[in-house]
Design an enzyme around this catalytic site. Structure first.
Site, short mmCIF file in Angstrom:
data_model
loop_
_atom_site.label_atom_id
_atom_site.label_comp_id
_atom_site.label_asym_id
_atom_site.label_seq_id
_atom_site.Cartn_x
_atom_site.Cartn_y
_atom_site.Cartn_z
N THR A 34 3.08 -1.67 9.01
CA THR A 34 4.18 -1.29 9.61
C THR A 34 3.92 -0.16 10.18
OG1 THR A 34 5.43 -2.32 8.12
CG2 THR A 34 6.58 -0.93 9.33
N CYS A 62 4.32 -11.14 -1.21
CA CYS A 62 5.49 -11.83 -1.81
C CYS A 62 5.52 -13.16 -1.89
CB CYS A 62 6.78 -11.23 -1.13
SG CYS A 62 6.90 -9.45 -1.02
N ILE A 298 -1.72 14.64 6.43
CA ILE A 298 -1.78 13.40 5.68
C ILE A 298 -0.29 12.97 5.09
CG2 ILE A 298 -2.90 12.45 3.67
CD1 ILE A 298 -5.20 14.24 3.93
#
Ligand code: FAD
Length: 589
Positions: A34, A62, A298
């Site tokens: 994503t 899933c 980060i």
């Protein structure tokens, strides 16, 4: 490139002249993929490299249990994207079978190992996103890692399990762990015709649900032939001739052709820890609401990070796809200069358990009390849609709210159609910080095939308003023992009233209750001692509510049972089964 505007000379850098930002992402599935896609949509020129340890990117975690059970037949359906499709669509360099083995925050490098060739190399970054997920919790027990002991996380794990099943045709499976993955696997293995046992140390499956609501899940699992060995601790695994045994603490070993370890997940965060990043609870990575870690440039997202629970404000770990996807997007936004923030998780989830749907959001009663909240709840059994329109199904809904403030804290629903819709309405209401009584005011869509003019969510609001206004007082299942002890006295101080029909009463009732059907109550009210409080029950809680109003109108102190007889029967039956059940050991094969 230089251009002039009046007297000013503007220096306009072309895209090519501008320094390209380089973003490295560790983990190419929910959060990582994503983030990569969002980064590209925000910055056409950034260099984006994703390292993924497994052989697949952006796979459908899933969906994995449903491939094992055969509902999803095509293995390609499990991979939503490939490195090639990601390159074509997003110009992202997705490198599968590449494991990041070390982080060097000081020099802004990661060390990577190509798992096919064994080659190691350093990759520089301007910004780094960690989305390494969580691994199946593997306790240090003897036998973990045996050939017949499986875990399920990646596509490779799935293929391994599927190949074993296709090759050896196991007849029996024991699953350690009754959470989402354990339960979904149990269903799918059962669909393949196996005898399936779930072993779980707590005396209930599915921790997002209170024990009373979990009883409905237990009933459905048992109805479909799953054996539940609840309250048993696993001590290890042992190979037998052609199978494997699960060793239990206080019971005989359970023998099976295959075992699945699904007792939970642990953040996969050793890289962050070794690099000195600040860590959160249970080995998670600590991030702020921009998803920034303690190290400059980060970011971390997904199952690996600690989140704030939206309802309790407590530090939490919530391993679900929705939060991981949102956090990936938020990390990308911040890297590209958009100040998006993550507002916390409330753990909204839904699961199919054979024919039923079980969904929850926010906190349950158990969790709320553990967090120090004073709570109350209502339990109702509305129909999924108007009773007169064919096909409506009952659902059981428990809505939990804070006692003094009436803040909505959580909801659990078990039923058939329409459960997912109601839980999402309640999730939205919790997110919006609504009071539980506001549920009555929600203007929800209605036509007979879909709902009732008073939607189940509205009904919960009406019930809670009645409590706030003092129109209804409730009594609860955990008071029953004391009430029944009282009834054993020669002159009990209370009356227990069942307001169902004589037929319903004859089919099953709670000892100590007298039966006066609601429609006879006005005529027979003198049979009840007006000096004694009356504790009323009916099948669903609706007739007993009306009975309480009749009693109150005639000067009685009346209490309505939260749940109804159907709820009582399911919960008590479950308790009896859990207490009496011994796992069927090795001699049961
Ligand atoms: P993941 O999506 O797990 O991705 C992490 C990736 O990082 C992994 O592929 C891993 O190989 C890779 N990786 C780790 N370390 C390294 C490294 N050092 N170098 C390179 N790569 C690395 N959630 C729901 O909301 N609903 C569901 O129905 C549901 N069902 C699920 C069923 C199963 C079987 C599983 C396993 C999970 C399920 N989940 C479900 C949970 C959901 O998939 C996760 O919450 C979500 O995928 C977390 O996203 P993530 O990016 O943090 O980690």
């Amino acid at each position: 490139m230089a251009t002039t505007k009046g007297d000013d000379i503007l220096i306009v850098k072309t895209a090519r002249e501008r320094k390209r930002m380089k973003v490295v992402i560790v983990g190419g599935v929910a959060g990582g993929a994503t983030a990569a896609a969002r980064l590209r949509r925000l910055d056409e020129h950034a260099e984006i490299v994703v390292f993924e340890r497994s052989g697949y990117v952006s796979y459908a975690n899933c969906g994995l249990p449903y491939y094992i059970g055969g509902t999803i037949e095509d293995p390609q359906a499990l991979t939503l994207q490939t490195p090639e499709s990601f390159l074509a669509r997003f110009n992202v360099d997705m490198r599968v079978n590449h494991e990041v083995i070390e982080l060097y925050p000081e020099s802004k490098l990661v060390r990577v190992k190509n798992l096919i060739t064994g080659e190691e190399f350093d990759e520089a970054y301007d910004k780094l996103i960690l989305s390494p997920g969580a691994k199946p919790t593997q306790p240090r027990l003897p036998g973990v890692g045996l050939e017949h002991v499986f875990t399920l996380r990646t596509v490779e794990d799935t293929f391994r399990m599927k190949e074993f099943i296709d090759r050896t045709h196991p007849r029996t499976a024991v699953i350690a762990g009754g959470g989402f993955i354990g339960l979904e696997l149990a269903e799918n293995l059962r669909e393949l015709g196996m005898e399936v046992t779930i072993v779980q140390r707590p005396k209930q499956l599915m921790k997002p649900f209170d024990p009373d609501m979990a009883a409905f899940i237990h009933a459905e699992a048992r109805k479909h032939g799953i054996t539940l060995a609840l309250g048993h601790a696993v001590e290890g695994f042992r190979e037998t001739g052609d199978g494997v045994e699960m060793l239990l603490k206080d019971a005989d070993p359970l023998s099976a052709d295959m075992i699945v370890l699904a007792i939970g997940v642990t953040p996969d965060t050793h890289l962050a820890k070794e690099a000195g990043l600040e860590m959160g609870i249970k080995g998670s990575i600590l991030v702020n609401d921009h998803m920034e870690t303690s190290a400059p440039d980060i970011y971390a997202v997904g199952d690996a990070v600690q989140v704030n629970h939206l309802v309790t404000g407590e530090e939490s770990l919530i391993s679900l796809a929705g939060p991981a996807n949102k956090q990936g997007r938020i990390a990308a936004d911040n890297i590209c200069g958009l100040k998006s923030t993550y507002r916390g998780s409330q753990g909204s989830s839904v699961i199919k358990v054979f024919d039923i749907t079980a969904a929850s959001t926010g906190v349950n009663e158990t969790v709320a009390r553990a967090a120090g909240l004073e709570v109350d709840h209502v339990i109702l059994s509305p129909m999924s849609h108007a009773g007169y329109y064919p096909g409506g199904k009952l659902m059981t809904m428990k809505v939990v709210f804070e006692k003094e403030t009436y803040r909505l804290l959580g909801a659990q629903i078990i039923g058939y159609e329409g459960v997912d819709k109601r839980i999402d309405v309640l999730a939205t209401a919790i997110f919006a910080g609504m009071r539980a009584t506001d549920l009555k005011d929600l203007d929800l869509a209605y036509a007979p095939p879909y709902s009732s003019a008073k939607d189940p969510v509205n009904m919960a609001g009406f019930m809670i308003e009645n409590i706030e206004e003092g129109i209804v007082r409730q009594w609860y299942l955990d008071q029953l023992d004391a009430l029944q002890i009282e009834m054993l006295k020669p002159d009990p101080a209370v009356t227990l009233l069942d307001a169902r029909t004589p037929g319903e009463f004859a089919r099953g009732s709670i000892p100590g209750f007298v039966n006066i059907p609601l429609d006879d109550l006005r005529d027979r009210i003198n049979e009840l001692d007006a000096e004694k409080p009356v504790y009323v029950i009916c099948q669903s809680g609706l007739r007993s509510y009306v009975a309480c109003r009749i009693l109150a109108g005639n000067g009685y102190e009346a209490y309505n049972f939260a749940g109804g007889y159907r709820y009582y029967e399911t919960v008590m039956h479950d308790r009896a089964l859990i207490e009496s059940a011994r796992p069927c050991g090795a001699d049961c094969r």
